[in-house]
Design a protein around this motif. Structure first.
Motif, short mmCIF file in Angstrom:
data_model
loop_
_atom_site.label_atom_id
_atom_site.label_comp_id
_atom_site.label_asym_id
_atom_site.label_seq_id
_atom_site.Cartn_x
_atom_site.Cartn_y
_atom_site.Cartn_z
N LEU A 237 0.84 -1.19 0.00
CA LEU A 237 0.00 0.00 0.00
C LEU A 237 0.88 1.25 0.00
O LEU A 237 2.00 1.22 0.51
N ARG A 238 0.35 2.32 -0.58
CA ARG A 238 1.09 3.59 -0.57
C ARG A 238 0.33 4.65 0.22
O ARG A 238 -0.87 4.82 0.04
N VAL A 239 1.06 5.33 1.08
CA VAL A 239 0.44 6.43 1.84
C VAL A 239 1.33 7.66 1.74
O VAL A 239 2.51 7.56 1.40
N ARG A 240 0.73 8.82 2.00
CA ARG A 240 1.57 10.03 2.10
C ARG A 240 1.08 10.94 3.23
O ARG A 240 -0.11 11.01 3.50
N TRP A 241 2.05 11.58 3.86
CA TRP A 241 1.78 12.53 4.94
C TRP A 241 1.77 13.93 4.36
O TRP A 241 2.70 14.32 3.65
N ILE A 242 0.71 14.68 4.65
CA ILE A 242 0.57 16.03 4.13
C ILE A 242 0.48 16.96 5.33
O ILE A 242 -0.24 16.67 6.29
N GLU A 243 1.19 18.06 5.28
CA GLU A 243 1.10 19.01 6.40
C GLU A 243 -0.29 19.59 6.47
O GLU A 243 -0.94 19.83 5.45
N ALA A 244 -0.76 19.82 7.69
CA ALA A 244 -2.12 20.33 7.87
C ALA A 244 -2.15 21.33 9.00
O ALA A 244 -1.12 21.61 9.62
N TYR A 245 -3.33 21.89 9.23
CA TYR A 245 -3.49 22.82 10.34
C TYR A 245 -4.74 22.47 11.13
O TYR A 245 -5.81 22.29 10.55
N PHE A 246 -4.62 22.35 12.42
CA PHE A 246 -5.77 22.26 13.33
C PHE A 246 -5.44 23.16 14.52
O PHE A 246 -4.29 23.23 14.93
N PRO A 247 -6.46 23.84 15.07
CA PRO A 247 -6.17 24.72 16.20
C PRO A 247 -5.62 23.96 17.42
O PRO A 247 -5.01 24.57 18.28
N PHE A 248 -5.83 22.65 17.47
CA PHE A 248 -5.54 21.91 18.70
C PHE A 248 -4.36 20.96 18.59
O PHE A 248 -4.12 20.16 19.50
N THR A 249 -3.61 21.03 17.48
CA THR A 249 -2.38 20.24 17.36
C THR A 249 -1.34 21.06 16.62
O THR A 249 -1.68 21.89 15.78
N THR A 250 -0.08 20.85 16.92
CA THR A 250 1.00 21.34 16.09
C THR A 250 2.31 20.66 16.49
O THR A 250 2.56 20.52 17.69
N PRO A 251 3.11 20.19 15.53
CA PRO A 251 2.78 20.14 14.11
C PRO A 251 1.59 19.21 13.84
O PRO A 251 1.27 18.36 14.66
N SER A 252 0.97 19.39 12.64
CA SER A 252 -0.22 18.62 12.27
C SER A 252 -0.06 18.03 10.88
O SER A 252 0.64 18.61 10.04
N TRP A 253 -0.75 16.93 10.65
CA TRP A 253 -0.72 16.30 9.33
C TRP A 253 -2.07 15.71 8.97
O TRP A 253 -2.92 15.48 9.83
N GLU A 254 -2.22 15.43 7.67
CA GLU A 254 -3.28 14.55 7.18
C GLU A 254 -2.61 13.34 6.57
O GLU A 254 -1.51 13.45 6.04
#
Ligand code: PHE
Length: 433
Positions: A237-254
């Motif tokens: 399987l292939r996955v990728r991590w994308i940077e994201a923003y949430f007010p309640f985490t940092t750093p954050s990803w999808e």
């Protein structure tokens, strides 16, 4: 439209000018699809829970959907002007009380309870949203979190402890595209954490969630092969991590997964903002959290083409599934669609300023749901313009009426459409065209 009290989930609440919870949404409270053992949502939940076993993780699956604005937004650091707080996006019972819009609403309380090092929370969540085959105003999420206590390690530095726990996690046969540096200015390290701590937490988070992908998509692949929809191969399987923003985490990803040629967004996650455990009275805790939508995963595992099906009480749907088994949904038939347009002028007061609440697309969605319930498959804004002279705004929507269970007669769709028109006129004083 509301009397001074409304009953939600068997309890009474005072109403006020914030109240916007319609009866057809209240009716979903207590259905507990995620707890019905033979329901695809529950089967999906159990599959993911397998990756977060007791005693490290404690599963909380019966938390009430009625939460305070404090729990749903304030405790998580949502700014006061965040669009998620608006009444066009969120169901308010009253000014201080909402239907939770995400399972993160329970993070702070669960940290505060301090019953375990980690937890999962599966639950129904509520959002005013579009009407189409993949959006429904009530859906399910699973939250997960893992915390480490500074007070339990030498010098309060948890990096070594997290790395030791990481070593205990299985490694996966997976092709992972990473997002680059773990933290940087745009996805920053928190002041409260050392670089080593953040890196260790992120590594533990990513390995744990890659395990979820292996569990879920490994099963999905098996089901697709069994159904003759995919060929047997040993491509990982292939996955990728994308940077994201949430007010309640940092750093954050999808996290995204490549599934049948498409990148599919699976979940949001990150290192928990330290203010959350701090304010919950557990400042020595540091860790990660994630949130995953269950419908999206279940639709693909079971080949379910329309999100309304999850709410079906039709035996032809319900009897197809059994606890612990991933089987492809056999469609019992596709009944014909019926498209109808409605066009109207908004009252001039709602297109201009002046304290009036403007008409929002979600108000249209809510009106259609209120009248047609699950007989509305799809609602789209097809045209919108402002008259150059009068400044009046016109909107046109196309509604697709289709039942999942039978063919609707012309009389039935005409009556539904007429009722939608009347409701728009009565509730929003629009001028029908
Ligand atoms: N609550 C977020 C959402 O609904 C998902 C999330 C959970 C992100 C936990 C980060 C950590 O989109």
């Amino acid at each position: 439209y509301y009397s001074s009290k409304i009953t939600v989930g068997g309890k009474e609440y005072p109403t006020d000018e914030y109240t916007n919870l319609p009866p057809h949404i209240e009716a979903c409270v207590g259905r507990n699809l995620h707890l019905s053992p033979n329901h695809p949502i529950s089967i999906t939940r159990r599959l993911i829970e397998r990756r977060f076993p007791a005693p490290v993780y404690k599963a909380h699956n019966t938390l009430s959907p009625i939460v305070s604005v404090q729990q749903n937004f304030d405790s998580l650091g949502f700014p006061l002007d965040h669009p998620g707080r608006s009444r066009t996006d969120t169901y308010y019972i009253n000014e201080k009380t909402v239907m939770r819009t995400h399972t993160s609403a329970h993070q702070a309380d669960t940290f505060a309870a301090g019953e375990s090092e980690g937890f999962t929370i599966a639950a129904d969540v509520y959002r005013r949203d579009a009407i189409d085959r993949s959006h429904y105003p009530v859906f399910h999420q699973m939250e997960g979190a893992r915390m480490w206590s500074r007070s339990e390690v030498p010098n309060g530095d948890i990096a070594a402890a997290v790395r030791a726990d990481l070593e205990k996690l299985p490694k996966h046969d997976l092709v992972v595209e990473d997002s680059g540096p773990i933290f940087h200015e745009g996805n920053p390290l928190q002041k409260a954490h050392s670089a080593e701590e953040c890196e260790a937490i992120a590594a533990h988070l990513k390995r744990s969630l890659e395990g979820v992908v292996v569990e879920v998509f490994g099963q999905a692949k098996k089901a697709a092969i069994a159904a003759g929809e995919a060929k047997e191969d040993d491509a990982p399987l292939r996955v990728r991590w994308i940077e994201a923003y949430f007010p309640f985490t940092t750093p954050s990803w999808e996290l995204e997964v490549l599934w049948q040629g498409e990148w599919l967004e699976l979940l949001g996650c990150g290192v928990v903002q330290q203010s959350i455990p701090d304010n919950a009275g557990t400042p020595d805790k540091v860790g990660w959290a994630f949130g995953v939508g269950l419908e999206r995963v279940a639709m693909l595992l079971f080949g379910i083409p329309d999100i309304r099906l999850f709410w079906s009480k039709d035996e032809r749907f319900l009897t197809q599934f059994a606890e612990g088994r991933i089987t492809k949904f056999q469609s019992f038939s596709k009944y014909p669609p019926c498209y109808k347009d409605v066009a109207f002028w908004l009252p001039s007061s709602s297109s201009s300023a002046g304290g009036q609440v403007a008409f929002h697309e979600n108000d249209m969605m809510e009106t259609v749901r209120g009248v047609a319930g699950d007989l509305a498959e799809d609602v789209r804004l097809t045209d919108e313009f402002t008259h150059p002279k009068s400044g009046k705004k016109s909107m046109c929507f196309r509604i697709n009426y289709r039942s999942l269970e039978k063919t609707l007669t012309n009389e039935e769709t005409n009556a539904l459409h007429e009722a939608v028109r009347t409701a728009l006129k009565e509730k929003y004083a629009v001028e029908l065209r």
